[in-house]
Scaffold this motif. Structure first.
Motif, PDB file in Angstrom:
ATOM      1  N   GLY A 198      -1.701   9.387  10.203  1.00  0.00           N
ATOM      2  CA  GLY A 198      -1.898  10.280   9.135  1.00  0.00           C
ATOM      3  C   GLY A 198      -2.199   9.410   7.799  1.00  0.00           C
ATOM      4  N   GLU A 199      -2.987  10.237   6.934  1.00  0.00           N
ATOM      5  CA  GLU A 199      -3.241   9.576   5.569  1.00  0.00           C
ATOM      6  C   GLU A 199      -2.941  10.705   4.466  1.00  0.00           C
ATOM      7  OE1 GLU A 199      -4.468   6.665   5.046  1.00  0.00           O
ATOM      8  OE2 GLU A 199      -4.962   6.333   7.286  1.00  0.00           O
ATOM      9  N   PRO A 200      -2.319  10.186   3.184  1.00  0.00           N
ATOM     10  CA  PRO A 200      -2.173  11.059   2.181  1.00  0.00           C
ATOM     11  C   PRO A 200      -3.615  11.801   1.747  1.00  0.00           C
ATOM     12  CG  PRO A 200      -1.603   8.575   1.683  1.00  0.00           C
ATOM     13  CD  PRO A 200      -2.160   8.781   3.046  1.00  0.00           C
ATOM     14  N   PRO A 201      -3.389  13.174   1.312  1.00  0.00           N
ATOM     15  CA  PRO A 201      -2.049  13.573   0.736  1.00  0.00           C
ATOM     16  C   PRO A 201      -1.288  14.423   1.603  1.00  0.00           C
ATOM     17  CG  PRO A 201      -3.908  14.979   0.118  1.00  0.00           C
ATOM     18  CD  PRO A 201      -4.436  13.907   0.873  1.00  0.00           C
ATOM     19  N   LEU A 202      -1.727  14.762   2.840  1.00  0.00           N
ATOM     20  CA  LEU A 202      -0.941  15.734   3.681  1.00  0.00           C
ATOM     21  C   LEU A 202       0.167  14.933   4.220  1.00  0.00           C
ATOM     22  CD1 LEU A 202      -3.612  17.348   5.740  1.00  0.00           C
ATOM     23  CD2 LEU A 202      -2.858  17.763   3.312  1.00  0.00           C
ATOM     24  N   GLY A 268       0.843  20.872  14.626  1.00  0.00           N
ATOM     25  CA  GLY A 268       0.582  20.522  16.217  1.00  0.00           C
ATOM     26  C   GLY A 268      -0.323  19.513  16.521  1.00  0.00           C
ATOM     27  N   ASP A 269      -1.478  19.184  15.727  1.00  0.00           N
ATOM     28  CA  ASP A 269      -2.223  18.017  16.243  1.00  0.00           C
ATOM     29  C   ASP A 269      -1.326  16.925  15.957  1.00  0.00           C
ATOM     30  OD1 ASP A 269      -4.359  19.653  17.016  1.00  0.00           O
ATOM     31  OD2 ASP A 269      -5.525  19.213  15.000  1.00  0.00           O
ATOM     32  N   TYR A 270      -0.475  16.858  14.938  1.00  0.00           N
ATOM     33  CA  TYR A 270       0.271  15.408  14.438  1.00  0.00           C
ATOM     34  C   TYR A 270       1.224  15.184  15.637  1.00  0.00           C
ATOM     35  CZ  TYR A 270       2.545  11.906  11.701  1.00  0.00           C
ATOM     36  OH  TYR A 270       2.751  10.762  11.153  1.00  0.00           O
ATOM     37  N   VAL A 271       1.936  16.259  16.011  1.00  0.00           N
ATOM     38  CA  VAL A 271       2.828  16.117  17.087  1.00  0.00           C
ATOM     39  C   VAL A 271       2.373  15.772  18.516  1.00  0.00           C
ATOM     40  CG1 VAL A 271       4.685  17.141  18.744  1.00  0.00           C
ATOM     41  CG2 VAL A 271       4.752  17.613  16.012  1.00  0.00           C
ATOM     42  N   THR A 273      -0.404  13.931  18.675  1.00  0.00           N
ATOM     43  CA  THR A 273      -0.730  12.663  18.460  1.00  0.00           C
ATOM     44  C   THR A 273       0.398  11.688  18.779  1.00  0.00           C
ATOM     45  OG1 THR A 273      -2.588  13.085  16.848  1.00  0.00           O
ATOM     46  CG2 THR A 273      -1.893  10.753  16.820  1.00  0.00           C
ATOM     47  N   VAL A 274       1.613  11.961  17.993  1.00  0.00           N
ATOM     48  CA  VAL A 274       2.702  11.180  18.330  1.00  0.00           C
ATOM     49  C   VAL A 274       3.351  11.125  19.675  1.00  0.00           C
ATOM     50  CG1 VAL A 274       5.127  11.038  17.639  1.00  0.00           C
ATOM     51  CG2 VAL A 274       3.416  11.274  15.641  1.00  0.00           C
ATOM     52  N   SER A 275       3.233  12.272  20.157  1.00  0.00           N
ATOM     53  CA  SER A 275       3.521  12.347  21.609  1.00  0.00           C
ATOM     54  C   SER A 275       2.594  11.824  22.693  1.00  0.00           C
ATOM     55  CB  SER A 275       3.821  13.840  22.215  1.00  0.00           C
ATOM     56  OG  SER A 275       2.822  14.565  22.203  1.00  0.00           O
ATOM     57  N   SER A 276       1.606  11.593  22.219  1.00  0.00           N
ATOM     58  CA  SER A 276       0.620  11.045  23.127  1.00  0.00           C
ATOM     59  C   SER A 276       0.565   9.336  23.168  1.00  0.00           C
ATOM     60  CB  SER A 276      -0.881  11.406  23.021  1.00  0.00           C
ATOM     61  OG  SER A 276      -1.155  12.826  23.178  1.00  0.00           O
ATOM     62  N   ARG A 277       0.856   8.922  21.817  1.00  0.00           N
ATOM     63  CA  ARG A 277       0.622   7.272  21.555  1.00  0.00           C
ATOM     64  C   ARG A 277       2.048   6.889  22.040  1.00  0.00           C
ATOM     65  NH1 ARG A 277      -2.600   6.778  16.188  1.00  0.00           N
ATOM     66  NH2 ARG A 277      -4.669   7.855  16.670  1.00  0.00           N
ATOM     67  N   TYR A 278       3.149   7.673  21.984  1.00  0.00           N
ATOM     68  CA  TYR A 278       4.437   6.982  22.211  1.00  0.00           C
ATOM     69  C   TYR A 278       5.256   7.514  23.069  1.00  0.00           C
ATOM     70  CZ  TYR A 278       3.153   5.333  17.457  1.00  0.00           C
ATOM     71  OH  TYR A 278       2.336   4.640  16.263  1.00  0.00           O
ATOM     72  N   ASP A 296       8.973  27.091   0.808  1.00  0.00           N
ATOM     73  CA  ASP A 296       9.473  28.120   1.355  1.00  0.00           C
ATOM     74  C   ASP A 296       9.104  28.445   2.611  1.00  0.00           C
ATOM     75  OD1 ASP A 296      10.118  28.651  -1.278  1.00  0.00           O
ATOM     76  OD2 ASP A 296       9.199  30.015  -1.862  1.00  0.00           O
ATOM     77  N   TRP A 297       7.967  27.848   3.135  1.00  0.00           N
ATOM     78  CA  TRP A 297       7.627  27.858   4.301  1.00  0.00           C
ATOM     79  C   TRP A 297       7.957  26.731   5.282  1.00  0.00           C
ATOM     80  CZ3 TRP A 297       1.734  30.016   3.450  1.00  0.00           C
ATOM     81  CH2 TRP A 297       1.965  31.610   3.017  1.00  0.00           C
ATOM     82  N   GLY A 298       8.839  25.901   4.858  1.00  0.00           N
ATOM     83  CA  GLY A 298       9.103  24.806   5.725  1.00  0.00           C
ATOM     84  C   GLY A 298       9.798  25.154   6.911  1.00  0.00           C
ATOM     85  N   PRO A 299      10.631  26.377   7.420  1.00  0.00           N
ATOM     86  CA  PRO A 299      10.906  26.680   8.569  1.00  0.00           C
ATOM     87  C   PRO A 299       9.782  27.418   9.383  1.00  0.00           C
ATOM     88  CG  PRO A 299      12.440  27.524   6.818  1.00  0.00           C
ATOM     89  CD  PRO A 299      11.322  27.003   6.242  1.00  0.00           C
ATOM     90  N   ARG A 300       8.839  27.943   8.768  1.00  0.00           N
ATOM     91  CA  ARG A 300       7.801  28.606   9.272  1.00  0.00           C
ATOM     92  C   ARG A 300       6.896  27.439   9.963  1.00  0.00           C
ATOM     93  NH1 ARG A 300       4.320  32.986   8.866  1.00  0.00           N
ATOM     94  NH2 ARG A 300       5.696  33.875   7.290  1.00  0.00           N
ATOM     95  N   ALA A 301       6.723  26.296   9.142  1.00  0.00           N
ATOM     96  CA  ALA A 301       5.848  25.360   9.590  1.00  0.00           C
ATOM     97  C   ALA A 301       6.356  24.755  11.023  1.00  0.00           C
ATOM     98  CB  ALA A 301       6.028  24.093   8.705  1.00  0.00           C
ATOM     99  N   THR A 302       7.570  24.720  11.277  1.00  0.00           N
ATOM    100  CA  THR A 302       8.124  24.465  12.781  1.00  0.00           C
ATOM    101  C   THR A 302       7.894  25.422  13.839  1.00  0.00           C
ATOM    102  OG1 THR A 302      10.369  25.218  12.402  1.00  0.00           O
ATOM    103  CG2 THR A 302       9.478  23.014  11.655  1.00  0.00           C
ATOM    104  N   TRP A 303       7.465  26.664  13.439  1.00  0.00           N
ATOM    105  CA  TRP A 303       7.299  27.696  14.583  1.00  0.00           C
ATOM    106  C   TRP A 303       6.197  27.406  15.505  1.00  0.00           C
ATOM    107  CZ3 TRP A 303       6.916  33.244  12.109  1.00  0.00           C
ATOM    108  CH2 TRP A 303       8.210  33.454  11.352  1.00  0.00           C
ATOM    109  N   TYR A 304       5.216  26.432  15.138  1.00  0.00           N
ATOM    110  CA  TYR A 304       4.040  26.239  16.033  1.00  0.00           C
ATOM    111  C   TYR A 304       4.159  25.390  17.061  1.00  0.00           C
ATOM    112  CZ  TYR A 304       2.277  28.757  12.188  1.00  0.00           C
ATOM    113  OH  TYR A 304       2.044  29.924  11.000  1.00  0.00           O
ATOM    114  N   VAL A 305       5.249  24.546  17.166  1.00  0.00           N
ATOM    115  CA  VAL A 305       5.641  23.432  18.068  1.00  0.00           C
ATOM    116  C   VAL A 305       7.227  23.718  18.332  1.00  0.00           C
ATOM    117  CG1 VAL A 305       5.930  21.025  18.289  1.00  0.00           C
ATOM    118  CG2 VAL A 305       4.080  21.808  16.643  1.00  0.00           C
ATOM    119  N   HIS A 306       7.280  24.206  19.779  1.00  0.00           N
ATOM    120  CA  HIS A 306       8.347  24.777  20.053  1.00  0.00           C
ATOM    121  C   HIS A 306       9.472  24.024  20.167  1.00  0.00           C
ATOM    122  CE1 HIS A 306       5.978  24.872  23.847  1.00  0.00           C
ATOM    123  NE2 HIS A 306       6.410  23.776  23.898  1.00  0.00           N
TER     124      HIS A 306
END
Length: 518
Positions: A198-202, A268-271, A273-278, A296-306
């Motif tokens: 991953g690259e900044p700023p995300l 989801g794409d980031y996880v 990538t991580v799970s595929s490479r390691y 505020d949406w921090g908890p919501r952000a984790t909904w998408y990857v169970h």
């Protein structure tokens, strides 16, 4: 992936294989079925602390805690279901009103749980027997020794360990000796691997001002930490997913289209990538991986990857148990608002004898459900309790905090509030008015020693409650506020026992309570 012990005969007898897989499936589903009552499958099977978590508060009747660990291969029998103390109480509400109110979230979470079961069972069927990972066994043995040392430290009232900077003591800690031993072991042993994808700023950076500043402060500190960060993932105890929810939304969220699923696509794409490479994510279903967010949406952000939602460690400012924050695997971190250009926090206030205002609050009147009640009962009603929607031009917000005996900290739209840390900095005793909020670092800190809790129903009696606190008790509270300041300070560079290191210690405790291989 987690090494699952499933017996198979050398002759590959189909019947024997079917029986083994079926038995495992029954055991696994039985464990998962209690996740709503207790916590993530891969988390500690019983609370490492003596108090019992509820959806709104905790008991602090004891000052000691133990450090057991959870073993996936031999999970203990689940306790009887108690809806009053269930972490995920939404699954157990009986009234029609409760079911209607929480039905949408129940549906979403139930779907995630089902998907997690199906994914894990699929992995079990495809799993081939492999040799035990000696590197993981070495790490777990090291953590096992740490658990014993911390538990043994619980018997002494004062730490006998030498420390050039600070020896924790006093009522602000649940058990100062255990905390001290645990903290020193963390400094000696704990290692974090930061995924470099991953690259900044995300990724790898975050906001360093406003109420989301802890995202940037922690990310930047972790990225440049020569002590805890490690380049060899095989030696790491935990793995950091360095994405910033605030930056994802700032850069990708369209205010007109309002597509919240952008969080799911990026994370989801980031996880993936991580799970595929390691191999590290798959061997533990992500339970030794962590993310951090103050949005505020921090908890919501984790909904998408169970797996991220149910098994990974989530460091959140919005530590709301009614939104499925799980204090046995997730950790509450303080919300700190830094101004542009600030890299550190400052402290100081008047002594108790010079504080002329009984209580003070300034903030949005219609933020959430608690503040309207506070304004209804106290705005322009009493000179002793100063409540403002906006501070008048001739009044200084920070000076009011420094000259008030108590600083009111009601929750707004979310449970966390930067006013709590602002009150601590100003040496003003915080008055906590919230529901379902797990307070930061409460596995170590005894908040009752340096703050006052007022329930929402007690808002009309606020003045009576505060006046009922004797001068002697107030002096103790304020002195304890001064003592606890060091644990909430932002320092640049970071210093021992400050907020960065306290967040790491919360993470360390949760890793101690996880055992990947048995």
């Amino acid at each position: 992936m987690i090494k699952l012990q499933i017996c198979r005969s050398k002759s590959n007898n189909q019947w024997s294989t079917l029986v083994s897989v079926t038995l495992f499936a029954v055991l696994f589903i039985g464990s998962i079925s209690y996740a709503s009552n207790r916590f993530s499958l891969l988390s500690l099977p019983s609370s490492p602390w003596p108090w019992r978590w509820t959806t709104s508060s905790y008991s602090s009747s004891s000052s000691s805690f133990t450090i057991p660990s959870f073993n996936l291969h031999n999970p203990p029998p689940p306790p009887p279901l108690n809806p009053k103390t269930a972490l995920y109480s939404m699954f157990h509400c009986d009234s029609d009103a409760c079911k209607k109110q929480n039905g949408k979230m129940n549906k979403v979470v139930s779907k995630l749980m089902k998907e997690l079961k199906e994914e894990t069972l699929l992995r079990v069927k495809k799993k081939k027997k492999k040799k035990r990972d000696e590197k993981v066994e070495k790490i777990e043995a090291e953590l096992g020794r740490a658990r014993v040392l911390i538990r043994d430290a619980g018997g002494s009232n004062r730490s006998r360990l030498s420390d050039p900077d600070y020896v924790p003591h006093g009522s602000i800690y649940r058990n100062p000796s255990m905390f001290h031993r645990s903290y020193l072991l963390m400094e000696e042993l704990f290692k974090v691997y930061v995924h470099e994808e991953g690259e900044p700023p995300l990724f790898h950076t975050g906001p360093t001002s406003n109420i989301y500043s802890m995202e940037g402060v922690f990310l930047n500190s972790m990225e440049n930490d020569p002590h805890f960060r490690i380049s060899d993932p095989d030696r790491a105890h935990v793995y950091f997913l360095p994405f910033s929810v605030a930056m994802i939304l700032d850069n990708l969220f369209d205010p007109i289209i309002r597509d919240k699923a952008v969080l799911g696509r990026v994370i989801g794409d980031y996880v993936h990538t991580v799970s595929s490479r390691y191999p590290y994510w798959n061997r533990s279903l992500g339970s030794d991986h962590f993310m951090l967010s103050c949005h505020d949406w921090g908890p919501r952000a984790t909904w998408y990857v169970h797996s991220l939602y149910f098994t990974s460690i989530r460091l959140l400012c919005n530590a709301n148990t009614s939104e499925f924050f799980n204090p046995r695997k997730d950790a509450s971190i303080p919300e700190i608002s830094l101004h542009i250009g600030e890299t550190t926090t400052t402290i100081g206030g008047l002594p108790a004898s010079n504080r002329t205002t009984l209580a003070f609050f300034a903030g949005g009147q219609f933020h959430g459900k608690i503040r309207p009640l506070l304004f209804q009962h106290w705005k322009d009603k009493d000179q002793d309790i100063q409540v403002y929607d906006r501070v008048p031009k001739n009044v200084s917000y920070h000076e009011m905090m420094k000259t008030s005996r108590f600083c009111l900290c009601p929750s707004g739209f979310e449970v966390a509030s930067p006013r709590i840390t602002e009150a601590i900095y100003a040496e003003c005793v915080p008055v906590l008015i919230s529901q379902h909020y797990v307070l930061p670092f409460s596995d170590v800190l005894n908040w009752d020693a340096f703050s006052v809790r007022v329930s929402v129903s007690e808002i009309p009696n606020l003045k009576k409650i505060l006046l009922g606190i004797s001068d002697d008790k107030y002096m103790r509270l304020q002195e304890n506020v001064k003592m606890v300041q060091r644990h909430f300070l932002v320092n640049n560079p970071a210093k021992r026992y400050d907020v960065y290191h306290m967040i790491l210690h919360s993470l360390w405790l949760r890793r101690l309570n996880l055992q990947i291989y048995g």
